[in-house]
Design a protein around this motif. Structure first.
Motif, PDB file in Angstrom:
ATOM      1  N   LYS A  89       0.752  -1.284   0.005  1.00 37.65           N
ATOM      2  CA  LYS A  89      -0.058  -0.025  -0.049  1.00 37.65           C
ATOM      3  C   LYS A  89       0.763   1.258  -0.202  1.00 37.65           C
ATOM      4  N   TYR A  90       2.016   1.367   0.605  1.00 30.99           N
ATOM      5  CA  TYR A  90       2.527   2.449   0.788  1.00 30.99           C
ATOM      6  C   TYR A  90       3.864   2.873   0.071  1.00 30.99           C
ATOM      7  N   ASP A  91       4.208   1.802  -0.672  1.00 23.97           N
ATOM      8  CA  ASP A  91       5.284   1.894  -1.923  1.00 23.97           C
ATOM      9  C   ASP A  91       4.992   1.389  -3.175  1.00 23.97           C
ATOM     10  N   TRP A  93       3.469   3.083  -5.539  1.00 23.31           N
ATOM     11  CA  TRP A  93       4.007   4.085  -6.579  1.00 23.31           C
ATOM     12  C   TRP A  93       5.227   3.782  -7.106  1.00 23.31           C
ATOM     13  N   GLU A  94       6.185   3.273  -6.486  1.00 25.14           N
ATOM     14  CA  GLU A  94       7.620   2.967  -7.049  1.00 25.14           C
ATOM     15  C   GLU A  94       8.162   1.497  -7.120  1.00 25.14           C
ATOM     16  N   THR A  95       7.177   0.494  -6.605  1.00 24.95           N
ATOM     17  CA  THR A  95       7.423  -0.690  -6.608  1.00 24.95           C
ATOM     18  C   THR A  95       6.378  -1.589  -7.032  1.00 24.95           C
ATOM     19  N   GLN A  96       6.284  -2.235  -8.176  1.00 30.03           N
ATOM     20  CA  GLN A  96       5.287  -3.057  -8.636  1.00 30.03           C
ATOM     21  C   GLN A  96       5.621  -4.258  -8.936  1.00 30.03           C
ATOM     22  N   VAL A 125      -2.456  -3.463  -2.605  1.00 21.65           N
ATOM     23  CA  VAL A 125      -3.095  -2.809  -3.562  1.00 21.65           C
ATOM     24  C   VAL A 125      -2.864  -3.453  -4.962  1.00 21.65           C
ATOM     25  N   TYR A 126      -3.726  -3.175  -5.702  1.00 17.78           N
ATOM     26  CA  TYR A 126      -3.274  -3.866  -7.176  1.00 17.78           C
ATOM     27  C   TYR A 126      -4.371  -3.095  -8.169  1.00 17.78           C
ATOM     28  N   VAL A 127      -3.989  -3.252  -9.437  1.00 15.77           N
ATOM     29  CA  VAL A 127      -4.676  -2.933 -10.581  1.00 15.77           C
ATOM     30  C   VAL A 127      -4.606  -4.032 -11.496  1.00 15.77           C
ATOM     31  N   PHE A 128      -5.532  -4.179 -12.714  1.00 12.78           N
ATOM     32  CA  PHE A 128      -5.369  -5.327 -13.671  1.00 12.78           C
ATOM     33  C   PHE A 128      -4.926  -4.511 -14.746  1.00 12.78           C
ATOM     34  N   GLU A 129      -3.893  -5.502 -15.672  1.00 12.80           N
ATOM     35  CA  GLU A 129      -3.426  -4.917 -16.874  1.00 12.80           C
ATOM     36  C   GLU A 129      -4.012  -5.876 -17.828  1.00 12.80           C
ATOM     37  N   ILE A 130      -4.784  -5.322 -18.859  1.00 11.33           N
ATOM     38  CA  ILE A 130      -5.501  -6.301 -19.631  1.00 11.33           C
ATOM     39  C   ILE A 130      -4.959  -6.283 -21.019  1.00 11.33           C
ATOM     40  N   ASN A 156      -7.140   5.534  -6.630  1.00  8.27           N
ATOM     41  CA  ASN A 156      -7.974   4.417  -7.473  1.00  8.27           C
ATOM     42  C   ASN A 156      -7.374   3.161  -7.807  1.00  8.27           C
ATOM     43  N   ALA A 157      -6.515   2.631  -6.752  1.00 11.42           N
ATOM     44  CA  ALA A 157      -5.996   0.964  -6.915  1.00 11.42           C
ATOM     45  C   ALA A 157      -7.086   0.376  -6.040  1.00 11.42           C
ATOM     46  N   PHE A 158      -7.340  -0.911  -6.507  1.00 17.39           N
ATOM     47  CA  PHE A 158      -7.894  -1.645  -5.613  1.00 17.39           C
ATOM     48  C   PHE A 158      -7.236  -1.936  -4.289  1.00 17.39           C
ATOM     49  N   GLN A 159      -8.072  -2.327  -3.212  1.00 14.77           N
ATOM     50  CA  GLN A 159      -7.344  -2.713  -1.723  1.00 14.77           C
ATOM     51  C   GLN A 159      -8.233  -3.347  -1.205  1.00 14.77           C
TER      52      GLN A 159
END
Length: 159
Positions: A89-91, A93-96, A125-130, A156-159
Motif C-alpha cells: 500500500k505505501y510503496d 507508486w515505486e515498486t510493482q 493494492v493492485y490494478v489489472f493490466e489487460i 483508485n487502486a483496488f485494496q
C-alpha cells in the motif's frame, strides 16, 4: 455507417431497457431508439461493460494469512491476456510486481480469470493490466483506461 459511442439509431421490435449485441456493437434500447455503448473496432475491442471485479467478495479474498485470491470477469467473447500488477500500500507508486492470471472458469456469458498472490506486504493494492490485440488497458476503481499513473494509486487502486 460511422456510428460513435452515444449515437442514437432507430431500432424496432426490442423492449426498452434491454442491451443487444450483434457481433459489431453493444446497444442500450431506450424508447423507440437505441444508444451505442461499445463499438467493436475490427471486431476485436473488448466489451467493457462485462469487465468486473470487486474486492472483499468472491472476486477478492484472503485464503489464509499469506495468500490472496483475485478474480476478474470478462465477456465470453473476449480472450485477453490479464496480469495483476500489485504491491504494498505505501510503496506501490515505486515498486510493482506482475503476475499472470489464468482462465479458470467459463459460463454462458463470461470468462473468469484468477490468480493466487503471496505478497510480502499484506496491505495489498493492485490494478489489472489487460492486453488484447496489441492494446494494453488498466482496470482500477476508476474503470478501464489506456494508461495508469502509479504515483496516484492511492486514489483508485483496488485494496
Amino acid at each position: 455507417m460511422g456510428l460513435e459511442i452515444g449515437d442514437a439509431v432507430l431500432l424496432r421490435g426490442v423492449a426498452p431497457g434491454t442491451e443487444v449485441f450483434d457481433g459489431r456493437c453493444v446497444v442500450a434500447v431506450e424508447g423507440g431508439g437505441m444508444h451505442l455503448l461499445t463499438r467493436l473496432f475490427g471486431g476485436e475491442q473488448m466489451i467493457e461493460q462485462a469487465i468486473y471485479h470487486k474486492p472483499e467478495t468472491e472476486y477478492g479474498y484472503a485464503k489464509d494469512g499469506k495468500t490472496f485470491c483475485l478474480r476478474i470477469r470478462t465477456a465470453r467473447e473476449d480472450t485477453p491476456t490479464i496480469h495483476v500488477v500489485y504491491g504494498g500500500k505505501y510503496d506501490f507508486w515505486e515498486t510493482q510486481h506482475r503476475k499472470a492470471m489464468s482462465l479458470s472458469y467459463r459460463d454462458r456469458l463470461y470468462n473468469y480469470y484468477t490468480v493466487d498472490l503471496q505478497p510480502e506486504d499484506i496491505r495489498l493494492v493492485y490494478v489489472f493490466e489487460i492486453q488484447q490485440d496489441k492494446e494494453t488497458s488498466y482496470y482500477s476503481e476508476d474503470g478501464l483506461s489506456t494508461t495508469y499513473d502509479f504515483t496516484l494509486n492511492f486514489y483508485n487502486a483496488f485494496q
